[in-house]
Scaffold this active site. Structure first.
Site, PDB file in Angstrom:
ATOM      1  N   GLU A  77       0.842  -1.319  -0.063  1.00 49.95           N
ATOM      2  CA  GLU A  77      -0.136  -0.038  -0.201  1.00 49.95           C
ATOM      3  C   GLU A  77       0.899   1.181   0.118  1.00 49.95           C
ATOM      4  O   GLU A  77       0.382   2.412   0.444  1.00 49.95           O
ATOM      5  CB  GLU A  77      -0.870  -0.163   1.103  1.00 49.95           C
ATOM      6  CG  GLU A  77      -1.982  -1.056   0.937  1.00 49.95           C
ATOM      7  CD  GLU A  77      -3.108  -1.086   2.102  1.00 49.95           C
ATOM      8  OE1 GLU A  77      -4.025  -0.515   1.821  1.00 49.95           O
ATOM      9  OE2 GLU A  77      -2.644  -1.319   3.338  1.00 49.95           O
ATOM     10  N   HIS A  96      -0.253   5.549   7.470  1.00 54.50           N
ATOM     11  CA  HIS A  96      -1.548   4.555   7.155  1.00 54.50           C
ATOM     12  C   HIS A  96      -1.513   3.548   8.524  1.00 54.50           C
ATOM     13  O   HIS A  96      -0.449   2.960   8.617  1.00 54.50           O
ATOM     14  CB  HIS A  96      -1.489   3.698   6.022  1.00 54.50           C
ATOM     15  CG  HIS A  96      -2.564   3.028   5.814  1.00 54.50           C
ATOM     16  ND1 HIS A  96      -3.833   3.040   5.989  1.00 54.50           N
ATOM     17  CD2 HIS A  96      -2.504   1.608   5.506  1.00 54.50           C
ATOM     18  CE1 HIS A  96      -4.605   1.956   6.067  1.00 54.50           C
ATOM     19  NE2 HIS A  96      -3.707   1.062   5.555  1.00 54.50           N
ATOM     20  N   HIS A  98      -4.318   1.205  11.369  1.00 54.80           N
ATOM     21  CA  HIS A  98      -5.670   0.363  11.501  1.00 54.80           C
ATOM     22  C   HIS A  98      -5.858   0.737  13.017  1.00 54.80           C
ATOM     23  O   HIS A  98      -6.542  -0.587  13.407  1.00 54.80           O
ATOM     24  CB  HIS A  98      -5.492  -0.983  11.020  1.00 54.80           C
ATOM     25  CG  HIS A  98      -4.865  -1.342   9.977  1.00 54.80           C
ATOM     26  ND1 HIS A  98      -3.772  -2.173   9.578  1.00 54.80           N
ATOM     27  CD2 HIS A  98      -5.306  -0.841   8.616  1.00 54.80           C
ATOM     28  CE1 HIS A  98      -3.484  -2.219   8.434  1.00 54.80           C
ATOM     29  NE2 HIS A  98      -4.251  -1.282   7.649  1.00 54.80           N
ATOM     30  N   HIS A 166     -11.185  -0.488   6.950  1.00 53.54           N
ATOM     31  CA  HIS A 166      -9.911  -0.701   6.983  1.00 53.54           C
ATOM     32  C   HIS A 166      -8.979   0.087   7.874  1.00 53.54           C
ATOM     33  O   HIS A 166      -8.396  -0.569   8.522  1.00 53.54           O
ATOM     34  CB  HIS A 166      -9.542  -0.007   5.434  1.00 53.54           C
ATOM     35  CG  HIS A 166      -7.943  -0.400   5.007  1.00 53.54           C
ATOM     36  ND1 HIS A 166      -7.592  -0.529   3.765  1.00 53.54           N
ATOM     37  CD2 HIS A 166      -6.799  -0.839   5.814  1.00 53.54           C
ATOM     38  CE1 HIS A 166      -6.372  -0.799   3.558  1.00 53.54           C
ATOM     39  NE2 HIS A 166      -5.961  -0.914   4.905  1.00 53.54           N
TER      40      HIS A 166
END
Length: 239
Positions: A77, A96, A98, A166
């Site tokens: 990603e 990024h 989660h 996500h």
């Protein structure tokens, strides 16, 4: 090179801090734009953030191509980062993750807004990106520049966006400020859920309050938190 070397050490530290603060686990990543070449960025090879070392850091083009992979496997990603740097010249760092508190806000449609002054840098209202709207049934990963660009469009001019089913993306004007916002995005999610469990009539920060707090969150404020987080993650601290 001293400045770049220091930034890369901070990038290693950022990975460790995010892990120590529970923002990432075995997955998630953080990058910085190259300070001397805005068309390049630095990101670890595909490795759990808590285990990242300086030798894991790789240089990429905005399209996500490694400059010299040396046999190292990149994150799938990485396009989140490339798209953020391509479309937002003001962005110098990108996370990024989660983190668990944010996930319910990405799937319920319940808007996340700042409930506490320390959380104001998340923005007055955090938008939600739904990959399904443009790309249909996917594995929910951002595996192309097309998906990365679509995500960054939802991010707009803000610092945070949620990703349905996500996680989230956080960007900022420098690495330490971006880590700061990432930590307080998760805290805001927890506090907002606690408040909503108590009553439906609580007050968010106003748009003006959120802007004033964000505008007056100085590097000194951020560095106070950064020093504390460095100590907890057993990493050296430099002002």
């Amino acid at each position: 090179m001293a400045k770049l070397d220091d930034l890369l050490e901070d990038l290693v530290t950022a990975n460790r801090i995010l892990a120590n603060q529970g923002i990432v686990d075995s997955f998630g990543h953080v990058s910085i734009r190259h300070p001397d070449n805005p068309k390049r960025y630095f990101l670890s090879r595909a490795r759990a953030p808590e285990r990242v070392e300086i030798g894991d850091i790789m240089e990429f083009t905005l399209e996500g191509d490694p400059v010299d992979a040396k046999g190292r496997r990149p994150y799938l990603e990485r396009f989140i980062h490339g798209a953020a740097y391509e479309m937002r010249p003001d962005v110098m760092a990108c996370v990024h993750n989660h983190s668990p508190g944010v996930i319910p806000f990405g799937i319920t449609g319940r808007k996340m807004r700042p409930v506490m002054h320390m959380c104001a840098t998340i923005g007055h209202e955090v938008p939600i990106w739904d990959q399904h709207k443009k790309f249909g049934d996917t594995n929910l990963l951002v595996e192309s520049m097309a998906a990365g660009r679509d995500l960054v469009k939802t991010l707009g001019k803000g610092r945070t966006a949620l990703m349905r089913g996500h996680g989230s993306v956080v960007v900022g004007p420098d690495l330490r400020a971006t880590i700061y916002t990432s930590v307080y995005l998760e805290l805001n999610a927890k506090l907002q859920m606690q408040a909503e469990a108590m009553t439906k009539k609580f007050r968010f920060l106003t748009k003006g309050e959120a802007k004033k707090v964000a505008d007056t969150t100085t590097p000194a404020n951020v560095n106070r938190a950064w020093e504390n987080w460095c100590r907890k993650a057993d990493r050296p601290y430099k002002e």
